[in-house]
Design a protein around this motif. Structure first.
Motif, PDB file in Angstrom:
ATOM      1  N   SER A 169       9.748 -13.221  -9.676  1.00 57.17           N
ATOM      2  CA  SER A 169       9.611 -13.023 -11.129  1.00 57.17           C
ATOM      3  C   SER A 169       9.833 -11.571 -11.542  1.00 57.17           C
ATOM      4  O   SER A 169       9.778 -11.251 -12.723  1.00 57.17           O
ATOM      5  N   ARG A 170      10.070 -10.704 -10.554  1.00 59.00           N
ATOM      6  CA  ARG A 170      10.277  -9.265 -10.786  1.00 59.00           C
ATOM      7  C   ARG A 170       9.120  -8.684 -11.606  1.00 59.00           C
ATOM      8  O   ARG A 170       9.310  -8.028 -12.618  1.00 59.00           O
ATOM      9  N   THR A 171       7.908  -8.948 -11.100  1.00 57.29           N
ATOM     10  CA  THR A 171       6.685  -8.488 -11.771  1.00 57.29           C
ATOM     11  C   THR A 171       5.931  -7.522 -10.864  1.00 57.29           C
ATOM     12  O   THR A 171       5.709  -7.809  -9.683  1.00 57.29           O
ATOM     13  N   PHE A 172       5.514  -6.411 -11.426  1.00 60.27           N
ATOM     14  CA  PHE A 172       4.829  -5.348 -10.712  1.00 60.27           C
ATOM     15  C   PHE A 172       3.447  -5.145 -11.336  1.00 60.27           C
ATOM     16  O   PHE A 172       3.310  -5.082 -12.558  1.00 60.27           O
ATOM     17  N   ILE A 173       2.390  -5.035 -10.497  1.00 62.65           N
ATOM     18  CA  ILE A 173       1.027  -4.851 -10.994  1.00 62.65           C
ATOM     19  C   ILE A 173       0.366  -3.706 -10.231  1.00 62.65           C
ATOM     20  O   ILE A 173       0.364  -3.681  -9.000  1.00 62.65           O
ATOM     21  N   SER A 174      -0.206  -2.771 -10.978  1.00 65.70           N
ATOM     22  CA  SER A 174      -0.961  -1.652 -10.415  1.00 65.70           C
ATOM     23  C   SER A 174      -2.447  -1.884 -10.623  1.00 65.70           C
ATOM     24  O   SER A 174      -2.861  -2.351 -11.686  1.00 65.70           O
ATOM     25  N   TYR A 175      -3.278  -1.512  -9.636  1.00 60.02           N
ATOM     26  CA  TYR A 175      -4.712  -1.780  -9.738  1.00 60.02           C
ATOM     27  C   TYR A 175      -5.461  -0.951  -8.696  1.00 60.02           C
ATOM     28  O   TYR A 175      -4.853  -0.262  -7.868  1.00 60.02           O
ATOM     29  N   ASP A 176      -6.783  -0.968  -8.751  1.00 56.73           N
ATOM     30  CA  ASP A 176      -7.655  -0.406  -7.716  1.00 56.73           C
ATOM     31  C   ASP A 176      -8.204  -1.542  -6.867  1.00 56.73           C
ATOM     32  O   ASP A 176      -8.482  -2.636  -7.387  1.00 56.73           O
ATOM     33  N   ASP A 177      -8.408  -1.290  -5.573  1.00 57.95           N
ATOM     34  CA  ASP A 177      -9.058  -2.277  -4.713  1.00 57.95           C
ATOM     35  C   ASP A 177      -9.987  -1.556  -3.739  1.00 57.95           C
ATOM     36  O   ASP A 177     -10.235  -0.347  -3.868  1.00 57.95           O
ATOM     37  N   TRP A 181       0.848  -1.194   0.000  1.00 55.62           N
ATOM     38  CA  TRP A 181       0.000   0.000   0.000  1.00 55.62           C
ATOM     39  C   TRP A 181       0.881   1.241   0.000  1.00 55.62           C
ATOM     40  O   TRP A 181       1.751   1.400   0.853  1.00 55.62           O
ATOM     41  N   ASP A 182       0.660   2.114  -0.976  1.00 57.93           N
ATOM     42  CA  ASP A 182       1.360   3.386  -1.070  1.00 57.93           C
ATOM     43  C   ASP A 182       0.467   4.438  -0.417  1.00 57.93           C
ATOM     44  O   ASP A 182      -0.514   4.887  -1.016  1.00 57.93           O
ATOM     45  N   ASP A 183       0.819   4.832   0.805  1.00 64.25           N
ATOM     46  CA  ASP A 183      -0.059   5.728   1.541  1.00 64.25           C
ATOM     47  C   ASP A 183       0.005   7.165   1.042  1.00 64.25           C
ATOM     48  O   ASP A 183      -0.856   7.979   1.385  1.00 64.25           O
ATOM     49  N   VAL A 184       0.988   7.495   0.241  1.00 62.75           N
ATOM     50  CA  VAL A 184       1.067   8.824  -0.365  1.00 62.75           C
ATOM     51  C   VAL A 184       0.126   8.899  -1.559  1.00 62.75           C
ATOM     52  O   VAL A 184      -0.677   9.822  -1.696  1.00 62.75           O
ATOM     53  N   ALA A 185       0.223   7.911  -2.427  1.00 62.12           N
ATOM     54  CA  ALA A 185      -0.633   7.862  -3.620  1.00 62.12           C
ATOM     55  C   ALA A 185      -2.033   7.360  -3.319  1.00 62.12           C
ATOM     56  O   ALA A 185      -2.934   7.518  -4.140  1.00 62.12           O
ATOM     57  N   LYS A 186      -2.226   6.741  -2.142  1.00 61.51           N
ATOM     58  CA  LYS A 186      -3.490   6.091  -1.771  1.00 61.51           C
ATOM     59  C   LYS A 186      -3.852   5.021  -2.814  1.00 61.51           C
ATOM     60  O   LYS A 186      -4.960   4.969  -3.332  1.00 61.51           O
ATOM     61  N   PRO A 218      -2.890   0.708  -4.072  1.00 59.31           N
ATOM     62  CA  PRO A 218      -2.227  -0.572  -3.838  1.00 59.31           C
ATOM     63  C   PRO A 218      -1.362  -0.963  -5.030  1.00 59.31           C
ATOM     64  O   PRO A 218      -1.516  -0.426  -6.132  1.00 59.31           O
ATOM     65  N   PHE A 219      -0.460  -1.906  -4.801  1.00 62.22           N
ATOM     66  CA  PHE A 219       0.249  -2.541  -5.923  1.00 62.22           C
ATOM     67  C   PHE A 219       0.724  -3.910  -5.478  1.00 62.22           C
ATOM     68  O   PHE A 219       0.809  -4.200  -4.276  1.00 62.22           O
ATOM     69  N   LEU A 220       0.995  -4.754  -6.456  1.00 58.99           N
ATOM     70  CA  LEU A 220       1.507  -6.102  -6.204  1.00 58.99           C
ATOM     71  C   LEU A 220       2.945  -6.184  -6.676  1.00 58.99           C
ATOM     72  O   LEU A 220       3.299  -5.649  -7.737  1.00 58.99           O
ATOM     73  N   TRP A 221       3.760  -6.898  -5.889  1.00 57.18           N
ATOM     74  CA  TRP A 221       5.157  -7.083  -6.273  1.00 57.18           C
ATOM     75  C   TRP A 221       5.544  -8.536  -6.048  1.00 57.18           C
ATOM     76  O   TRP A 221       5.331  -9.091  -4.972  1.00 57.18           O
ATOM     77  N   ASN A 222       6.060  -9.157  -7.114  1.00 55.02           N
ATOM     78  CA  ASN A 222       6.569 -10.522  -7.057  1.00 55.02           C
ATOM     79  C   ASN A 222       8.077 -10.447  -7.227  1.00 55.02           C
ATOM     80  O   ASN A 222       8.581 -10.251  -8.342  1.00 55.02           O
ATOM     81  N   ARG A 223       8.790 -10.568  -6.107  1.00 49.59           N
ATOM     82  CA  ARG A 223      10.242 -10.420  -6.141  1.00 49.59           C
ATOM     83  C   ARG A 223      10.900 -11.528  -6.965  1.00 49.59           C
ATOM     84  O   ARG A 223      11.891 -11.289  -7.659  1.00 49.59           O
TER      85      ARG A 223
END
Length: 393
Positions: free
Chosen positions: A343-351, A329-334, A336-341
């Motif tokens: 596979s080095r995969t990053f996912i942005s989304y709304d929840d 959770w990015d509390d500045v941007a308000k 969420p994001f997912l991080w898979n260390r």
């Protein structure tokens, strides 16, 4: 403009009264569908708008939680008229959507014209005659399908797209197209004796960035519109230089792009659009990148490959705190994001958490409500329930 009807419901649709229409349509779906206790009378002050289309269970939509449904998409043909690529299929979908008014009589049904990659707008907006033809086709569609209005999703006037014709004069012609549509739609409302909230609607989907405002005259355009659906998502996507929040509320630390929901709304306010006319777009899907630099858990980092588009139901089933993907959770941007260390995969989304922040934002700014793309991506309506709780309860 001609429409060929391929089903019984489609053939009788224009000639039925609203009450009789709802009765006929309801026979085709389970009796338990009707629940008078679910009718939502308090549809003000906030709108909750669902974009819907394609093959999905329309009769299962939570109509009592919605104020508007935008059926997507109709297109523009070579003659500058609005049409459906598969008319019989769209007629069946619209019949099912009309039936939802048995659950919520205040529900408004519009057809959205255009979408990403849709051509024909520049030609249709080019002259007085072409604008008249386009507007008359909109009236024909409204009348034929018993719609409550038309939503225009021209992506984007005066700018190149995937094989789309565009012109410098699109900037002025877009304004003139909206003026023509408003005049024709108002004339039909007057002819029918419609007043107040029952008058037919004209809306658009607008973009979030400065280029959209440089190529349009939004100070003039909005005067012809009932409200504007802001596509405040896809800020970071396949062509971005780094990963990032594709639908963040505020800029994250170290963010230099500064495309956010907040900045998008500010652009609309600066164009003189009244807050109540501005509807905030939220994303019922994620966007991902792989081969990402692992610093900062992949946020705002260079990447090797585009990972893809993932609808929310799949995120819930396979990604969020599963299969090596950890939610952050990015509390500045308000946001969420997912991080898979691994596979080095990053996912942005709304929840749910980010949408609660957005509904608070809407209330604090006195905005007109929320819309989302796309209803089929969250059939359990988890995120719709969050919007309803935040804006209606």
């Amino acid at each position: 403009m001609k429409f060929k009807l391929c089903t019984f419901l489609g053939s009788v649709l224009p000639r039925l009264s609203l009450g009789l229409l709802a009765f006929v349509l309801i026979l085709s779906i389970p009796f338990t569908f009707v629940n008078s206790q679910s009718i939502n009378k308090a549809d003000k002050p906030y709108r909750i708008i669902a974009y819907a289309g394609g093959d999905m269970n329309y009769w299962k939509m939570g109509a009592a939680k919605l104020t508007h449904i935008n059926y997507a998409f109709a297109l523009v043909n070579d003659e500058g008229e609005i049409f459906f690529r598969d008319e019989s299929r769209s007629a069946q979908h619209l019949a099912q959507l009309q039936a939802l008014k048995a659950k919520n009589p205040d529900l408004k049904l519009l057809v959205s014209v255009g979408g990403w990659g849709a051509d024909g707008f520049s030609d249709a907006a080019l002259s007085d005659e072409s604008r008249k033809i386009f507007s008359q086709s909109a009236i024909a569609m409204i009348s034929h399908y018993g719609l409550d209005g038309i939503d225009i999703d021209w992506e984007f006037p005066g700018q190149p797209g995937p094989g789309i014709k565009y012109r410098e004069e699109d900037k002025q012609n877009f304004t003139l197209m909206m003026k023509s549509l408003r005049e024709h739609i108002d004339a039909l409302s007057d002819e029918r004796g419609l007043t107040g909230e029952n008058r037919l609607l004209l809306t658009i989907a607008s973009n979030d960035d400065q280029r959209y405002f440089e190529h349009t005259e939004m100070k003039k355009v909005h005067t012809y519109l009932d409200f504007v659906n802001v596509m405040s998502y896809d800020m970071y996507t396949v062509g971005s230089a780094t990963t990032g929040h594709h639908t963040g509320l505020y800029p994250s630390d170290l963010d230099t792009l500064l495309r956010t929901t907040d900045s998008a709304i500010q652009l609309h306010l600066e164009a003189g659009i009244p807050p109540q006319k501005i509807v905030v777009g939220v994303a019922i899907y994620g966007r991902g990148w792989t081969e990402v630099n692992p610093e900062n858990n992949g946020l705002l980092q260079p990447f090797g490959k585009w990972y893809g588009f993932i609808q929310y139901s799949e995120l819930k089933e396979k990604y969020i705190d599963k299969n090596g993907f950890n939610r952050h959770w990015d509390d500045v941007a308000k946001a969420p994001f997912l991080w898979n260390r691994g596979s080095r995969t990053f996912i942005s989304y709304d929840d749910s958490e980010s949408l609660m922040n957005k509904t608070s934002f809407i209330r604090e700014r006195g905005l007109g409500g929320a819309m989302y793309w796309h209803h089929a991506y969250d059939p359990s309506e988890e995120l719709l329930n969050v919007l309803y709780k935040g804006l209606k309860e």
